[in-house]
Write a protein that holds these residues in place. Structure first.
Motif, mmCIF file in Angstrom:
data_model
loop_
_atom_site.group_PDB
_atom_site.id
_atom_site.type_symbol
_atom_site.label_atom_id
_atom_site.label_comp_id
_atom_site.label_asym_id
_atom_site.label_seq_id
_atom_site.Cartn_x
_atom_site.Cartn_y
_atom_site.Cartn_z
ATOM 1 N N ARG A 1 11.860 -12.006 -6.436
ATOM 2 C CA ARG A 1 12.545 -12.496 -5.235
ATOM 3 C C ARG A 1 13.394 -13.733 -5.438
ATOM 4 O O ARG A 1 14.379 -13.920 -4.738
ATOM 5 N N THR B 1 -6.201 -7.716 -1.982
ATOM 6 C CA THR B 1 -5.084 -8.656 -1.875
ATOM 7 C C THR B 1 -3.993 -8.338 -2.891
ATOM 8 O O THR B 1 -2.805 -8.401 -2.571
ATOM 9 N N LEU C 1 -2.185 -5.161 -1.637
ATOM 10 C CA LEU C 1 -1.350 -5.483 -0.463
ATOM 11 C C LEU C 1 -0.132 -6.308 -0.852
ATOM 12 O O LEU C 1 0.962 -6.069 -0.347
ATOM 13 N N ALA C 2 -0.321 -7.267 -1.734
ATOM 14 C CA ALA C 2 0.808 -8.106 -2.141
ATOM 15 C C ALA C 2 1.879 -7.275 -2.842
ATOM 16 O O ALA C 2 3.073 -7.447 -2.587
ATOM 17 N N PHE D 1 2.417 -3.988 -2.599
ATOM 18 C CA PHE D 1 3.029 -2.977 -1.737
ATOM 19 C C PHE D 1 3.784 -3.590 -0.581
ATOM 20 O O PHE D 1 4.878 -3.142 -0.253
ATOM 21 N N VAL D 2 3.243 -4.607 0.059
ATOM 22 C CA VAL D 2 3.914 -5.223 1.211
ATOM 23 C C VAL D 2 5.144 -6.027 0.768
ATOM 24 O O VAL D 2 6.200 -5.939 1.381
ATOM 25 N N LEU D 3 4.988 -6.795 -0.296
ATOM 26 C CA LEU D 3 6.112 -7.602 -0.765
ATOM 27 C C LEU D 3 7.066 -6.817 -1.661
ATOM 28 O O LEU D 3 8.125 -7.319 -2.022
ATOM 29 N N GLY D 4 6.695 -5.636 -2.029
ATOM 30 C CA GLY D 4 7.565 -4.806 -2.862
ATOM 31 C C GLY D 4 7.732 -5.346 -4.261
ATOM 32 O O GLY D 4 8.797 -5.282 -4.858
#
Length: 84
Positions: free
Chosen positions: A25, A74, A77-78, A80-83
């Motif tokens: 990012r 965590t 999720l990190a 997959f959610v943040l890509g």
């Protein structure tokens, strides 16, 4: 299992997430720089944990299982959610 082992696992997981987030990012780093930063962050965190004698106390199997499960969830999720 000691608390220190659980904290070291959390340091490892969150270091990977943090460095990967910066790599994807913020700034596209070369692989060697990414690995070097990851090693420095993990090593520094583990050395910091060694300074706390309270982390030498044992934890129950239930607490260990819950903590490890939360760390794994965590990570998923990190990523997959943040890509990442």
């Amino acid at each position: 299992m000691k608390r220190k082992n659980l904290v070291n696992g959390m340091i490892l997981a969150f270091s990977v997430i943090f460095i990967r987030f910066i790599d994807v990012r913020v700034y596209d780093m070369p692989l060697i720089l990414t690995l070097a930063l990851l090693m420095v962050l993990i090593y520094g965190g583990i050395r910091l944990v060694e300074r706390f004698p309270a982390l030498d106390e044992p934890v129950s199997k239930r607490t260990s299982l819950i903590t490890n499960t939360l760390v794994i969830v965590t990570i998923f999720l990190a990523f997959f959610v943040l890509g990442l």
